[in-house]
Write a protein that holds these residues in place. Structure first.
Motif, short mmCIF file in Angstrom:
data_model
loop_
_atom_site.label_atom_id
_atom_site.label_comp_id
_atom_site.label_asym_id
_atom_site.label_seq_id
_atom_site.Cartn_x
_atom_site.Cartn_y
_atom_site.Cartn_z
N GLY A 41 1.27 -0.84 -0.32
CA GLY A 41 0.20 -0.42 0.23
C GLY A 41 0.89 1.35 0.28
N LYS A 42 0.00 2.32 -0.45
CA LYS A 42 0.99 3.81 -0.04
C LYS A 42 2.21 3.79 0.99
CE LYS A 42 0.01 8.32 -1.42
NZ LYS A 42 -0.30 9.65 -1.72
N GLY A 43 3.54 3.77 0.36
CA GLY A 43 4.65 4.39 2.08
C GLY A 43 4.33 2.91 2.98
N LYS A 44 3.21 1.97 2.36
CA LYS A 44 3.88 0.99 3.54
C LYS A 44 4.77 -0.31 2.61
CE LYS A 44 -0.51 1.83 5.80
NZ LYS A 44 -2.06 1.33 6.40
N TRP A 45 5.46 -1.41 3.50
CA TRP A 45 6.26 -2.69 2.84
C TRP A 45 5.62 -3.83 4.20
CZ3 TRP A 45 9.31 -1.34 -0.82
CH2 TRP A 45 9.46 -0.37 -1.35
N ARG A 46 5.86 -4.95 3.54
CA ARG A 46 5.87 -5.71 4.64
C ARG A 46 6.96 -6.57 4.26
NH1 ARG A 46 1.22 -6.29 7.71
NH2 ARG A 46 -1.10 -5.01 6.63
N THR A 47 7.37 -7.83 5.46
CA THR A 47 8.58 -8.46 5.47
C THR A 47 8.25 -9.34 6.30
OG1 THR A 47 10.32 -9.29 4.65
CG2 THR A 47 10.10 -7.83 6.61
N ARG A 48 8.57 -10.46 6.48
CA ARG A 48 8.68 -11.76 7.38
C ARG A 48 10.05 -12.01 7.70
NH1 ARG A 48 3.84 -13.49 9.11
NH2 ARG A 48 2.26 -12.90 7.46
N GLY A 49 10.40 -12.29 9.11
CA GLY A 49 11.29 -12.79 9.20
C GLY A 49 11.12 -14.00 10.11
N GLN A 50 12.34 -14.60 10.70
CA GLN A 50 12.52 -15.32 11.76
C GLN A 50 13.57 -15.34 13.06
OE1 GLN A 50 12.59 -19.29 10.41
NE2 GLN A 50 14.65 -19.28 9.29
N HIS A 51 13.00 -16.19 14.25
CA HIS A 51 13.97 -15.54 15.21
C HIS A 51 14.14 -16.98 15.81
CE1 HIS A 51 17.38 -14.72 18.10
NE2 HIS A 51 16.00 -14.73 19.17
N ASP A 52 14.42 -18.22 16.66
CA ASP A 52 14.60 -19.23 17.42
C ASP A 52 13.39 -20.12 16.73
OD1 ASP A 52 16.82 -19.19 18.44
OD2 ASP A 52 15.03 -17.68 20.42
N GLY A 53 13.11 -20.27 15.22
CA GLY A 53 12.38 -20.96 14.79
C GLY A 53 10.60 -20.54 14.60
N GLU A 54 10.74 -19.26 15.29
CA GLU A 54 9.46 -18.81 14.79
C GLU A 54 9.03 -17.48 14.24
OE1 GLU A 54 7.04 -19.49 16.61
OE2 GLU A 54 8.09 -21.06 18.30
N GLU A 55 8.32 -17.66 13.15
CA GLU A 55 8.36 -16.13 12.39
C GLU A 55 8.25 -14.75 13.23
OE1 GLU A 55 4.64 -16.43 9.38
OE2 GLU A 55 6.10 -17.22 7.72
N PRO A 57 6.08 -11.58 11.81
CA PRO A 57 5.82 -10.41 11.00
C PRO A 57 5.84 -9.29 10.61
CG PRO A 57 4.04 -11.51 11.48
CD PRO A 57 5.22 -12.07 12.40
N VAL A 58 6.78 -8.18 9.80
CA VAL A 58 6.80 -6.81 9.99
C VAL A 58 6.28 -6.33 9.19
CG1 VAL A 58 9.30 -5.48 9.81
CG2 VAL A 58 9.54 -7.94 10.48
N LEU A 59 5.68 -4.70 10.31
CA LEU A 59 5.00 -3.97 8.94
C LEU A 59 5.72 -2.27 9.18
CD1 LEU A 59 2.57 -2.82 7.39
CD2 LEU A 59 1.72 -2.19 8.96
N LEU A 60 6.10 -1.59 8.02
CA LEU A 60 7.35 -0.73 7.65
C LEU A 60 6.66 0.27 7.49
CD1 LEU A 60 9.41 1.30 8.11
CD2 LEU A 60 10.05 0.67 5.88
N VAL A 61 5.48 1.77 8.23
CA VAL A 61 4.94 2.73 7.57
C VAL A 61 5.47 3.74 7.30
CG1 VAL A 61 2.80 3.77 8.36
CG2 VAL A 61 3.00 1.59 8.98
N GLU A 62 6.38 4.17 5.94
CA GLU A 62 6.51 5.65 6.06
C GLU A 62 5.86 6.47 6.13
OE1 GLU A 62 9.22 5.53 2.36
OE2 GLU A 62 8.14 4.78 2.39
N LYS A 63 6.18 7.80 7.43
CA LYS A 63 6.26 9.01 7.63
C LYS A 63 4.38 8.89 8.27
CE LYS A 63 6.69 11.06 3.11
NZ LYS A 63 7.40 11.42 1.91
N ALA A 64 4.72 7.75 9.37
CA ALA A 64 3.54 7.59 10.46
C ALA A 64 3.56 8.64 11.21
CB ALA A 64 4.12 6.12 11.39
N ALA A 65 4.55 9.24 11.34
CA ALA A 65 4.58 10.51 12.37
C ALA A 65 5.72 11.28 12.58
CB ALA A 65 4.02 10.03 14.26
N ASP A 66 5.34 12.51 12.67
CA ASP A 66 6.45 14.31 12.48
C ASP A 66 7.78 14.00 12.05
OD1 ASP A 66 4.82 14.83 14.64
OD2 ASP A 66 5.63 13.97 15.96
N GLY A 67 7.49 12.58 10.79
CA GLY A 67 9.14 12.58 9.79
C GLY A 67 9.48 11.71 10.11
N PHE A 68 8.89 10.65 11.50
CA PHE A 68 9.31 9.15 11.70
C PHE A 68 8.58 7.97 10.38
CE2 PHE A 68 10.97 12.13 14.59
CZ PHE A 68 12.14 11.30 15.30
N ALA A 69 9.35 7.26 9.96
CA ALA A 69 8.55 5.85 9.85
C ALA A 69 8.31 4.90 11.10
CB ALA A 69 9.44 4.88 8.90
#
Length: 133
Positions: A41-55, A57-69
């Motif tokens: 979606g506009k200004g949003k990014w997703r991916t999935r990673g893992q740690h210790d065998g557990e998935e 989910p990651v969401l990045l939202v650009e320009k979420a607050a005061d110039g911060f993602a």
């Protein structure tokens, strides 16, 4: 008791000052073996990673607050025990200012109190009203 038995946050959310999506993606690959970020979606990014065998989910939202993602790890299975630990790792690796809440969200807490972490490792507590929560 081992350090793994301590209470972990149910999820992690940090805010990065004007980061490059590419730099965040590279850090996510290194930190949690994430796949490349994909548009969600506009200004949003997703991916999935893992740690210790557990998935993780990651969401990045650009320009979420005061110039911060906003970078949100929707899992208790991250390599970091708290938002602050994640913020420290991100600031060092991504090379930008990172902010996070000072503790979990609970009744009576001060939602405007944040930890500010700079790439050089310096930290300070700040007031950050209306940061998106």
């Amino acid at each position: 008791m081992t350090s793994d038995s301590q209470a972990r946050y149910p999820d992690i959310e940090i805010y990065l000052a004007q980061p490059s999506v590419e730099a965040i993606g590279e850090w996510l690959v290194a930190a949690i073996g994430a796949a490349p970020l994909s548009p969600a979606g506009k200004g949003k990014w997703r991916t999935r990673g893992q740690h210790d065998g557990e998935e993780i989910p990651v969401l990045l939202v650009e320009k979420a607050a005061d110039g911060f993602a906003s970078l949100w790890f929707d899992s208790p299975h991250t390599p970091w025990e708290s938002d602050a630990a994640c913020a420290r790792a991100a600031a060092a690796q991504v090379g930008c200012e990172v902010r996070c809440s000072l503790g979990g969200w609970h009744p009576g807490g001060d939602p405007d109190r944040f930890l500010k972490v700079l790439p050089d490792g310096s930290e300070s507590e700040i007031d950050w009203p209306d940061s998106g929560h």
